[in-house]
Design an enzyme around this catalytic site. Structure first.
Site, short mmCIF file in Angstrom:
data_model
loop_
_atom_site.label_atom_id
_atom_site.label_comp_id
_atom_site.label_asym_id
_atom_site.label_seq_id
_atom_site.Cartn_x
_atom_site.Cartn_y
_atom_site.Cartn_z
N HIS A 3 0.87 -1.18 0.00
CA HIS A 3 0.00 0.00 0.00
C HIS A 3 0.90 1.22 0.00
O HIS A 3 1.15 1.82 1.05
CB HIS A 3 -0.92 -0.04 1.22
CG HIS A 3 -1.96 -1.13 1.13
ND1 HIS A 3 -3.05 -1.04 0.30
CD2 HIS A 3 -2.04 -2.33 1.72
CE1 HIS A 3 -3.78 -2.14 0.43
NE2 HIS A 3 -3.19 -2.94 1.28
N LYS A 4 1.45 1.58 -1.20
CA LYS A 4 2.42 2.66 -1.27
C LYS A 4 1.92 3.89 -0.52
O LYS A 4 2.65 4.47 0.28
CB LYS A 4 2.69 3.06 -2.74
CG LYS A 4 3.37 2.02 -3.61
CD LYS A 4 4.48 1.23 -2.96
CE LYS A 4 5.62 2.06 -2.42
NZ LYS A 4 6.31 1.30 -1.33
N TRP A 6 -0.89 4.18 1.73
CA TRP A 6 -1.30 4.02 3.11
C TRP A 6 -0.14 3.77 4.07
O TRP A 6 -0.22 4.04 5.26
CB TRP A 6 -2.36 2.91 3.24
CG TRP A 6 -3.68 3.41 2.74
CD1 TRP A 6 -4.31 3.07 1.58
CD2 TRP A 6 -4.49 4.41 3.36
NE1 TRP A 6 -5.49 3.77 1.44
CE2 TRP A 6 -5.62 4.61 2.51
CE3 TRP A 6 -4.39 5.16 4.54
CZ2 TRP A 6 -6.64 5.52 2.82
CZ3 TRP A 6 -5.39 6.07 4.85
CH2 TRP A 6 -6.50 6.25 3.99
N CYS A 140 -14.89 8.92 -5.26
CA CYS A 140 -15.25 8.39 -6.58
C CYS A 140 -14.36 9.04 -7.63
O CYS A 140 -14.25 10.26 -7.69
CB CYS A 140 -16.72 8.72 -6.86
SG CYS A 140 -17.27 8.16 -8.49
N SER A 147 -6.40 4.61 -11.88
CA SER A 147 -4.95 4.33 -11.83
C SER A 147 -4.12 5.50 -12.35
O SER A 147 -3.02 5.31 -12.83
CB SER A 147 -4.62 3.04 -12.60
OG SER A 147 -4.76 3.23 -13.98
N LEU A 150 -5.14 9.48 -8.62
CA LEU A 150 -5.89 10.65 -8.15
C LEU A 150 -6.37 10.47 -6.72
O LEU A 150 -6.41 11.42 -5.94
CB LEU A 150 -7.10 10.90 -9.06
CG LEU A 150 -6.85 11.72 -10.32
CD1 LEU A 150 -8.14 11.85 -11.12
CD2 LEU A 150 -6.32 13.11 -9.97
N ALA A 151 -6.74 9.22 -6.35
CA ALA A 151 -7.33 9.00 -5.02
C ALA A 151 -6.38 9.45 -3.90
O ALA A 151 -6.81 10.18 -3.00
CB ALA A 151 -7.72 7.53 -4.87
N LEU A 389 -23.11 5.83 5.87
CA LEU A 389 -24.05 5.85 4.73
C LEU A 389 -23.37 5.37 3.45
O LEU A 389 -22.17 5.44 3.33
CB LEU A 389 -24.57 7.28 4.55
CG LEU A 389 -25.26 7.83 5.81
CD1 LEU A 389 -25.57 9.30 5.62
CD2 LEU A 389 -26.51 7.01 6.10
C1 LIG Z 1 -26.67 -4.38 -4.40
O1 LIG Z 1 -25.94 -3.34 -5.02
C2 LIG Z 1 -24.64 -3.16 -4.63
C3 LIG Z 1 -23.98 -2.08 -5.22
C4 LIG Z 1 -22.64 -1.84 -4.87
C5 LIG Z 1 -21.98 -2.64 -3.93
C6 LIG Z 1 -22.66 -3.69 -3.34
C7 LIG Z 1 -21.97 -4.57 -2.33
C8 LIG Z 1 -21.52 -3.71 -1.16
N1 LIG Z 1 -20.37 -3.19 -1.16
N2 LIG Z 1 -22.44 -3.52 -0.12
C9 LIG Z 1 -22.11 -2.78 0.98
O2 LIG Z 1 -21.07 -2.16 1.11
C10 LIG Z 1 -23.12 -2.79 2.09
C11 LIG Z 1 -23.84 -3.93 2.39
C12 LIG Z 1 -24.72 -3.89 3.48
C13 LIG Z 1 -24.87 -2.73 4.23
N3 LIG Z 1 -24.17 -1.60 3.91
C14 LIG Z 1 -23.33 -1.62 2.86
O3 LIG Z 1 -22.63 -0.49 2.54
C15 LIG Z 1 -23.21 0.75 2.97
C16 LIG Z 1 -22.28 1.37 4.01
C17 LIG Z 1 -20.97 1.80 3.37
N4 LIG Z 1 -21.20 2.69 2.23
C18 LIG Z 1 -22.03 2.06 1.19
C19 LIG Z 1 -23.38 1.65 1.75
C20 LIG Z 1 -24.00 -3.95 -3.68
#
Ligand SMILES: COc1cccc(CC(=N)NC(=O)c2cccnc2OC2CCNCC2)c1
Length: 389
Positions: A3-4, A6, A140, A147, A150-151, A389
């Site tokens: 993780h260069k 982090w 985002c 790559s 930017l992040a 969120l």
């Molecule tokens: C079903 O549609 C999706 C679209 C993008 C990613 C994922 C999988 C995923 N990465 N799910 C979660 O991170 C997740 C699963 C259950 C509860 N909260 C969650 O993430 C929340 C909290 C973190 N920020 C995103 C929303 C599912």
């Protein structure tokens, strides 16, 4: 994995793992405010920083469109989070927010928004220390600019702007493993509309299961069962605040909410957050609370459906009603409101209802991180009282 970036940051480093001589708490001391870098970090020459006013309809639409087309997808790239504009306004305007922490990157020549990162202030307790932190979210970068490194510069810029407000810690989550998670949570899904979930490939028909048997398996009553179960209203804010503060005190890491926070974060907002409580019919005391937020996902490449309507378990508190019964009522309400799926992490006491209410494990994990704050041992999900969120 190297993780260069982090490895240069004040976060728990792999080499420190097991070194229990390192104290819990801040890793670096605050920089004297006059020594914080006053000017923004350098971007590649084609790009410029652009503070985004989410309150502006035009800018909010630009942010919405960037996220809709370029934000987080599931591991199989079948779904992409589709946060609504009203959700973004709600999420980014909590009490005490800083507009300067809503940071965009634009192409100088065209002013096109191509990247975004945000912070909002929050009081987070770690054990018995209450720390004002930035909750970092919505990182985002446009798919075509990946790559280009930017992040890291965006993370450094939001960190610099957070430091300018004399805040030295942050909290964030990611689906990927970085140095070093304070907790690793499993996510679970409860089917509400199994036919659609199977059609779009979110779920698969169980072995030896027919579609009609599957629909019957996930069927829910038409109405809630708990006496006194009703939507939260403005007049409930003081009682709900007392209830949730007492409940969250049991977790190692949890937000410290005041009435303003509860009013903003938990009062029902159409299509953004739903919250219900149990008011005892006898004593009119508020004894229990449950809530979920609305985060649809775009369904990528399905001919029949374009959107998955998903509810995400938020904060749930019980002092009288069994959590199993309260959460079943939450499922019933979500089904009434035409959600396709109800998602939950195995945080707080969620593990106690997941299997029994027919949640299935998701195919990924969500890792929680703190910036510039060391915790000696990673937490079990049940020790975590924070939902981002
Ligand atoms: C079903 O549609 C999706 C679209 C993008 C990613 C994922 C999988 C995923 N990465 N799910 C979660 O991170 C997740 C699963 C259950 C509860 N909260 C969650 O993430 C929340 C909290 C973190 N920020 C995103 C929303 C599912």
């Amino acid at each position: 994995k190297t993780h260069k970036f982090w490895e240069t940051q004040p976060v728990g480093q792999y080499k420190d793992l097991g070194d229990s001589s390192l104290p819990e708490g801040p890793i670096e001391s605050p920089t004297p405010i006059g020594e914080v870098k006053q000017e923004p970090y350098n971007l590649p020459s084609l790009y410029e920083w652009s503070t985004c006013d989410i309150g502006s309809e035009e800018t909010c639409t630009e942010v919405y469109n960037l996220l809709t087309n370029n934000y987080v997808e599931d591991d199989e790239n079948m779904f992409r989070f589709n946060y609504s504009k009203e959700f973004l306004r709600w999420a980014l305007h909590p009490p005490g927010y800083f507009k300067s922490w809503h940071i965009g990157v634009r192409v100088k020549a065209t002013k096109k928004l191509v990247a975004f990162i945000t912070g909002v202030p929050a009081k987070i307790r770690v054990h018995d220390e209450v720390v004002t932190m930035a909750e970092i979210n919505f990182l985002c970068v446009h798919k075509r600019l990946r790559s280009k490194r930017l992040a890291p510069v965006m993370i450094k810029e939001v960190t610099r702007r957070v430091h300018l407000e004399n805040i030295w810690q942050a909290a964030y989550t990611a689906g990927v493993v970085l140095p070093t998670p304070i907790a690793t949570c499993q996510y679970w899904h409860r089917s509400l509309n199994p036919k659609k979930l199977i059609d779009v490939g979110f779920s698969r028909l169980g072995a030896r299961m027919t579609m009609s048997r599957t629909i019957k398996l996930y069927k829910l009553p038409d109405s809630t069962v708990t006496p006194g179960f009703r939507k939260m209203e403005l007049r409930d804010v003081p009682a709900v605040t007392r209830l949730i503060k007492n409940y969250l005190a049991q977790f190692v890491v949890a937000p410290e909410f005041n009435e303003n926070d509860v009013e903003h974060l938990l009062l029902p907002t159409e299509n953004v957050v739903d919250s219900y409580l149990v008011e005892s019919p006898e004593t009119h005391e508020i004894t229990d609370f449950c809530s979920f937020y609305t985060l649809p996902s775009t369904i990528l490449g399905n001919p029949n459906y374009s959107t998955l309507k998903a509810a995400y378990s938020f904060y749930n508190v019980t002092t009288r009603t069994p959590l199993l019964q309260l959460m079943n009522d939450a499922l019933i309400v979500a089904k009434q409101k035409d959600y396709d799926v109800f998602n939950a992490l195995d945080v707080m006491h969620n593990e106690s209802f997941l299997k029994e209410l027919k949640f299935g494990p998701g195919d990924g994990q969500l890792h929680y991180y703190l910036y510039n704050y060391r915790i000696r041992h990673a937490l079990k999900p049940s020790e975590l009282g924070l939902v981002l969120l």
